[in-house]
Design an enzyme around this catalytic site. Structure first.
Site, short mmCIF file in Angstrom:
data_model
loop_
_atom_site.label_atom_id
_atom_site.label_comp_id
_atom_site.label_asym_id
_atom_site.label_seq_id
_atom_site.Cartn_x
_atom_site.Cartn_y
_atom_site.Cartn_z
N VAL A 8 -91.69 40.17 -38.95
CA VAL A 8 -92.72 41.16 -39.27
C VAL A 8 -94.11 40.62 -38.89
O VAL A 8 -95.00 41.39 -38.49
CB VAL A 8 -92.61 41.58 -40.76
CG1 VAL A 8 -93.00 40.48 -41.71
CG2 VAL A 8 -93.42 42.84 -41.02
N ASP A 9 -94.29 39.32 -38.97
CA ASP A 9 -95.56 38.68 -38.60
C ASP A 9 -95.87 38.95 -37.12
O ASP A 9 -96.98 39.39 -36.77
CB ASP A 9 -95.41 37.17 -38.86
CG ASP A 9 -96.72 36.40 -38.83
OD1 ASP A 9 -97.79 37.02 -38.78
OD2 ASP A 9 -96.65 35.16 -38.89
N1 AR6 Z 1 -91.48 46.08 -40.28
C1 AR6 Z 1 -90.96 45.83 -41.51
N2 AR6 Z 1 -90.14 44.80 -41.78
C2 AR6 Z 1 -89.82 43.97 -40.75
C3 AR6 Z 1 -90.31 44.16 -39.45
C4 AR6 Z 1 -91.18 45.26 -39.21
N3 AR6 Z 1 -91.70 45.53 -38.02
N4 AR6 Z 1 -89.80 43.16 -38.66
C5 AR6 Z 1 -89.02 42.40 -39.44
N5 AR6 Z 1 -89.02 42.89 -40.71
P1 AR6 Z 1 -89.39 37.66 -41.62
P2 AR6 Z 1 -89.94 35.63 -43.70
C6 AR6 Z 1 -88.32 42.39 -41.91
O1 AR6 Z 1 -88.45 36.72 -40.94
O2 AR6 Z 1 -88.51 35.53 -44.05
C7 AR6 Z 1 -92.26 34.55 -39.21
O3 AR6 Z 1 -92.01 33.88 -38.01
C8 AR6 Z 1 -87.13 41.49 -41.74
O4 AR6 Z 1 -85.98 42.25 -41.39
O5 AR6 Z 1 -90.34 38.44 -40.79
O6 AR6 Z 1 -90.96 35.73 -44.80
C9 AR6 Z 1 -93.50 34.02 -39.92
O7 AR6 Z 1 -94.49 33.59 -39.00
C10 AR6 Z 1 -87.02 40.90 -43.15
O8 AR6 Z 1 -86.40 41.83 -44.02
O9 AR6 Z 1 -90.31 36.87 -42.72
C11 AR6 Z 1 -92.96 32.88 -40.73
O10 AR6 Z 1 -92.88 31.70 -39.98
C12 AR6 Z 1 -88.48 40.80 -43.58
O11 AR6 Z 1 -89.22 41.59 -42.65
C13 AR6 Z 1 -91.58 33.35 -41.11
O12 AR6 Z 1 -91.19 34.29 -40.11
C14 AR6 Z 1 -89.02 39.39 -43.57
O13 AR6 Z 1 -88.50 38.65 -42.49
C15 AR6 Z 1 -91.59 34.07 -42.45
O14 AR6 Z 1 -90.27 34.37 -42.80
#
Ligand code: AR6
Length: 162
Positions: free
Chosen positions: A31-32
């Site tokens: 998501v980041d």
């Molecule tokens: N909209 C909504 N949710 C999303 C989207 C989107 N566009 N894309 C992914 N998700 P994660 P974390 C969901 O890995 O576990 C990054 O590299 C995804 O399916 O994004 O907190 C950061 O820079 C999941 O349910 O975040 C950090 O290094 C949720 O967002 C690390 O990942 C969170 O997944 C943070 O890891």
């Protein structure tokens, strides 16, 4: 009012979207990455100026090219089995974000499922914490949105809020 939506958080028209960042605040995957792509390069510049964020805390920037006026960046805990303070840190992510939102007069806010992607936090356990903190704060907002990316997360949140 707490709502569950399935989709891309960057497409939402809300006052603030919450970003599941890492402590550098310099972007990443998941998501980041999506938020940085949609907000444009000024978001990275704003994050560079902040200079990082400890786990469990949050920082606010403008949303730049997003529809959202603000991005609230939070750093969730990496799951290490659950006995290393992960639940308290995750709770802090949600409550600190909502505090920052109140300070900036945010009325509508959307959260992703913080820590449950790359960081490996079990989805249901994370969702229970998210919902508990949101329920406590919901009266201060018009809309609090749980923005789920997967059908599984959507069904977990809907069950918990039923
Ligand atoms: N909209 C909504 N949710 C999303 C989207 C989107 N566009 N894309 C992914 N998700 P994660 P974390 C969901 O890995 O576990 C990054 O590299 C995804 O399916 O994004 O907190 C950061 O820079 C999941 O349910 O975040 C950090 O290094 C949720 O967002 C690390 O990942 C969170 O997944 C943070 O890891």
């Amino acid at each position: 009012m707490i709502e569950v939506i399935r989709g891309d958080i960057t497409a939402l028209t809300v006052d603030a979207v919450v970003n599941a960042a890492n402590s550098s605040l310099l972007g990443g995957g998941g998501v980041d990455g999506a938020i940085h792509r949609a907000a444009g390069p000024r978001l990275l510049q704003a994050c560079q100026a902040i200079g990082g964020c400890p786990t469990g805390e949050s920082r606010i920037t403008p949303g730049f090219d997003l529809d959202a006026q603000w991005v609230i960046h939070v750093v969730g805990p990496v799951w290490r089995g659950g006995s290393h303070g992960e639940p308290d840190m995750l709770k802090s992510c949600y409550s600190n974000s909502l505090d920052l939102a109140r300070q900036h007069k945010v009325r509508t806010i959307a959260f992703p499922c913080i820590s449950t992607g790359v960081y490996g936090y079990p989805q249901r356990e994370a969702a229970k914490i998210a919902v508990a903190v949101m329920q406590h704060a919901a009266k201060d907002f018009e809309r609090v949105i749980c923005c789920c990316f997967s059908a599984e997360d959507e069904s977990i949140y809907k069950q918990l809020l039923a």
